[in-house]
Design a protein around this motif. Structure first.
Motif, PDB file in Angstrom:
ATOM      1  N   CYS A  84       0.764  -1.000   0.103  1.00 39.24           N
ATOM      2  CA  CYS A  84       0.260   0.003  -0.026  1.00 39.24           C
ATOM      3  C   CYS A  84       0.885   1.222   0.125  1.00 39.24           C
ATOM      4  N   ASN A  85       1.766   1.329   0.663  1.00 36.11           N
ATOM      5  CA  ASN A  85       2.789   2.404   0.928  1.00 36.11           C
ATOM      6  C   ASN A  85       3.388   2.615  -0.561  1.00 36.11           C
ATOM      7  N   GLY A  86       3.893   1.589  -1.316  1.00 37.21           N
ATOM      8  CA  GLY A  86       4.211   1.484  -2.640  1.00 37.21           C
ATOM      9  C   GLY A  86       3.278   2.137  -3.478  1.00 37.21           C
ATOM     10  N   HIS A  87       2.023   1.811  -3.521  1.00 33.32           N
ATOM     11  CA  HIS A  87       1.168   2.345  -4.246  1.00 33.32           C
ATOM     12  C   HIS A  87       0.893   3.747  -4.192  1.00 33.32           C
ATOM     13  N   LYS A  88       0.889   4.172  -2.816  1.00 33.53           N
ATOM     14  CA  LYS A  88       0.328   5.460  -2.326  1.00 33.53           C
ATOM     15  C   LYS A  88       1.562   6.373  -2.958  1.00 33.53           C
ATOM     16  N   ARG A  89       2.727   6.238  -2.980  1.00 30.31           N
ATOM     17  CA  ARG A  89       4.192   6.774  -3.241  1.00 30.31           C
ATOM     18  C   ARG A  89       3.847   8.298  -2.628  1.00 30.31           C
ATOM     19  N   ASN A  90       4.443   9.373  -3.506  1.00 29.53           N
ATOM     20  CA  ASN A  90       4.415  10.690  -2.900  1.00 29.53           C
ATOM     21  C   ASN A  90       3.129  11.268  -3.190  1.00 29.53           C
ATOM     22  N   ARG A  91       1.995  10.608  -2.919  1.00 26.90           N
ATOM     23  CA  ARG A  91       0.582  11.483  -2.775  1.00 26.90           C
ATOM     24  C   ARG A  91       0.067  11.721  -1.500  1.00 26.90           C
ATOM     25  N   LEU A  92      -0.983  12.131  -1.509  1.00 25.77           N
ATOM     26  CA  LEU A  92      -2.138  12.019  -0.551  1.00 25.77           C
ATOM     27  C   LEU A  92      -2.916  10.911  -0.679  1.00 25.77           C
ATOM     28  N   PRO A  93      -3.811  10.420   0.248  1.00 21.47           N
ATOM     29  CA  PRO A  93      -4.296   9.086   0.100  1.00 21.47           C
ATOM     30  C   PRO A  93      -5.638   9.450  -0.948  1.00 21.47           C
ATOM     31  N   GLU A  94      -6.163  10.609  -0.936  1.00 17.56           N
ATOM     32  CA  GLU A  94      -7.483  10.864  -2.012  1.00 17.56           C
ATOM     33  C   GLU A  94      -6.688  10.959  -3.154  1.00 17.56           C
ATOM     34  N   GLU A  95      -5.428  11.384  -3.649  1.00 20.24           N
ATOM     35  CA  GLU A  95      -5.011  11.321  -4.722  1.00 20.24           C
ATOM     36  C   GLU A  95      -4.655  10.042  -5.280  1.00 20.24           C
ATOM     37  N   SER A  96      -4.484   9.112  -4.599  1.00 19.64           N
ATOM     38  CA  SER A  96      -4.006   7.735  -5.040  1.00 19.64           C
ATOM     39  C   SER A  96      -5.186   6.764  -4.798  1.00 19.64           C
ATOM     40  N   GLY A  97      -6.397   7.377  -4.566  1.00 19.11           N
ATOM     41  CA  GLY A  97      -7.581   6.603  -4.606  1.00 19.11           C
ATOM     42  C   GLY A  97      -7.715   5.692  -3.474  1.00 19.11           C
ATOM     43  N   MET A  98      -6.935   6.204  -2.208  1.00 20.33           N
ATOM     44  CA  MET A  98      -7.136   5.144  -0.896  1.00 20.33           C
ATOM     45  C   MET A  98      -7.544   5.976   0.021  1.00 20.33           C
ATOM     46  N   GLU A  99      -8.221   5.150   1.172  1.00 19.84           N
ATOM     47  CA  GLU A  99      -8.890   5.896   2.197  1.00 19.84           C
ATOM     48  C   GLU A  99      -8.393   5.403   3.521  1.00 19.84           C
ATOM     49  N   LEU A 100      -8.085   6.227   4.202  1.00 13.89           N
ATOM     50  CA  LEU A 100      -7.582   5.894   5.622  1.00 13.89           C
ATOM     51  C   LEU A 100      -8.853   5.249   6.569  1.00 13.89           C
ATOM     52  N   LEU A 101      -8.397   3.838   7.104  1.00 19.44           N
ATOM     53  CA  LEU A 101      -9.468   3.315   7.801  1.00 19.44           C
ATOM     54  C   LEU A 101      -9.332   3.558   9.137  1.00 19.44           C
ATOM     55  N   TYR A 102      -8.479   4.357   9.754  1.00 20.28           N
ATOM     56  CA  TYR A 102      -8.570   4.741  11.093  1.00 20.28           C
ATOM     57  C   TYR A 102      -7.671   6.062  11.053  1.00 20.28           C
ATOM     58  N   ALA A 103      -7.804   6.756  12.333  1.00 21.56           N
ATOM     59  CA  ALA A 103      -7.342   8.183  12.308  1.00 21.56           C
ATOM     60  C   ALA A 103      -6.116   7.981  13.139  1.00 21.56           C
ATOM     61  N   PRO A 104      -4.969   8.686  13.055  1.00 20.54           N
ATOM     62  CA  PRO A 104      -3.674   8.700  13.817  1.00 20.54           C
ATOM     63  C   PRO A 104      -4.176   9.467  14.963  1.00 20.54           C
ATOM     64  N   TYR A 105      -3.484   9.318  16.167  1.00 19.67           N
ATOM     65  CA  TYR A 105      -3.501  10.171  17.386  1.00 19.67           C
ATOM     66  C   TYR A 105      -2.116   9.938  18.010  1.00 19.67           C
ATOM     67  N   VAL A 106      -2.049  10.879  19.120  1.00 19.87           N
ATOM     68  CA  VAL A 106      -0.728  10.859  19.876  1.00 19.87           C
ATOM     69  C   VAL A 106      -1.060  10.117  21.252  1.00 19.87           C
ATOM     70  N   PRO A 107      -0.223   9.016  21.324  1.00 25.17           N
ATOM     71  CA  PRO A 107      -0.411   8.272  22.752  1.00 25.17           C
ATOM     72  C   PRO A 107      -0.008   9.189  23.905  1.00 25.17           C
ATOM     73  N   ASN A 108      -0.823   8.919  24.952  1.00 30.96           N
ATOM     74  CA  ASN A 108      -0.514   9.586  26.362  1.00 30.96           C
ATOM     75  C   ASN A 108       0.563   8.845  27.066  1.00 30.96           C
ATOM     76  N   LYS A 109       1.063   9.360  27.960  1.00 30.02           N
ATOM     77  CA  LYS A 109       2.365   8.684  28.919  1.00 30.02           C
ATOM     78  C   LYS A 109       1.976   7.215  29.105  1.00 30.02           C
ATOM     79  N   ALA A 110       0.718   7.073  29.578  1.00 30.62           N
ATOM     80  CA  ALA A 110       0.229   5.744  29.862  1.00 30.62           C
ATOM     81  C   ALA A 110       0.267   4.770  28.585  1.00 30.62           C
ATOM     82  N   GLU A 111      -0.194   5.150  27.656  1.00 29.34           N
ATOM     83  CA  GLU A 111      -0.146   4.462  26.250  1.00 29.34           C
ATOM     84  C   GLU A 111       1.225   3.993  25.986  1.00 29.34           C
TER      85      GLU A 111
END
Length: 220
Positions: A161-188
């Motif tokens: 998938c990373n090779g298919h996406k290449r230097n593009r945004l997900p929408e530009e490569s016809g791909m959709e994020l299945l989950y959102a990124p987030y910042v782990p807190n200290k406990a995580e």
């Protein structure tokens, strides 16, 4: 008082029969990690059993938690001939300044191992689970297009998938994020950085994990 410095060479469970202690000596190099808290009960960091023994010896342990205990044996006292020992709990609160309280919401450092564990080793584009060596760090907005190497701009992606996406945004490569990124807190982050967490330690850390965290439903 023991006239010799502690040389902690043997680990045994509390109330473990003496005949079984040889097996624990063989496993002494496994070095269990102790979860340290500040005096207010905020998770701080993982410490080695040597560090835990230092805190116990200096009377710097404010209170303890956890069902699991470890007994560490040292040298013989010149005065009594008895072997010194310290029994440490799996979770200990350290006296002194509340260092963890200040740093609890600080952004933890980013690396691939913790990133992949945050995302449960699931590709953000195809949704399949892979082993570590088939995964990559994908920048949602590529670095060459102004994206940052930060928790909020990276997800786990398989090599295909990373090779298919290449230097593009997900929408530009016809791909959709299945989950959102987030910042782990200290406990995580403490969960992410230790592969051998005891059940009582995990139970305590889960109480400090954010509700949106993927680690809540993840296996220990």
């Amino acid at each position: 008082m023991c006239a010799q410095p502690f040389v902690f060479a043997l680990i045994a469970k509390q109330q473990q029969p003496w005949q079984n202690r040889r097996a624990f000596k063989v496993r002494a190099m496994e070095s269990p990690l102790i979860l340290s808290l500040d005096s207010h009960g905020v998770p701080h960091r993982w410490i080695s059993w040597q560090q835990a023994c230092f805190y116990y010896a200096k009377n710097l342990v404010a209170w303890t938690l956890g069902e699991r205990t470890f007994t560490f044996y040292g040298g013989l006292s010149r005065l009594t001939g008895e072997r010194s020992s310290i029994t440490a709990h799996s979770i200990i609160a350290i006296k002194g300044r509340a260092l963890a309280a200040r740093g609890f919401n600080q952004v933890p450092p980013l690396n691939n191992r913790e990133l992949f564990r945050r995302d449960r080793q699931i590709c953000a584009y195809c949704g399949r689970e892979y082993n570590f060596f088939r995964l990559t760090r994908d920048h949602i907005t590529p670095l060459s297009r102004g994206g940052r190497d930060s928790w909020m701009n990276v997800v786990t992606a398989c090599r295909h998938c990373n090779g298919h996406k290449r230097n593009r945004l997900p929408e530009e490569s016809g791909m959709e994020l299945l989950y959102a990124p987030y910042v782990p807190n200290k406990a995580e982050y403490l969960i992410l950085t230790n592969r051998r967490i005891y059940a009582d330690q995990m139970e305590f850390l889960r109480q400090h994990v954010a509700a949106h965290s993927r680690l809540v439903a993840a296996p220990a």
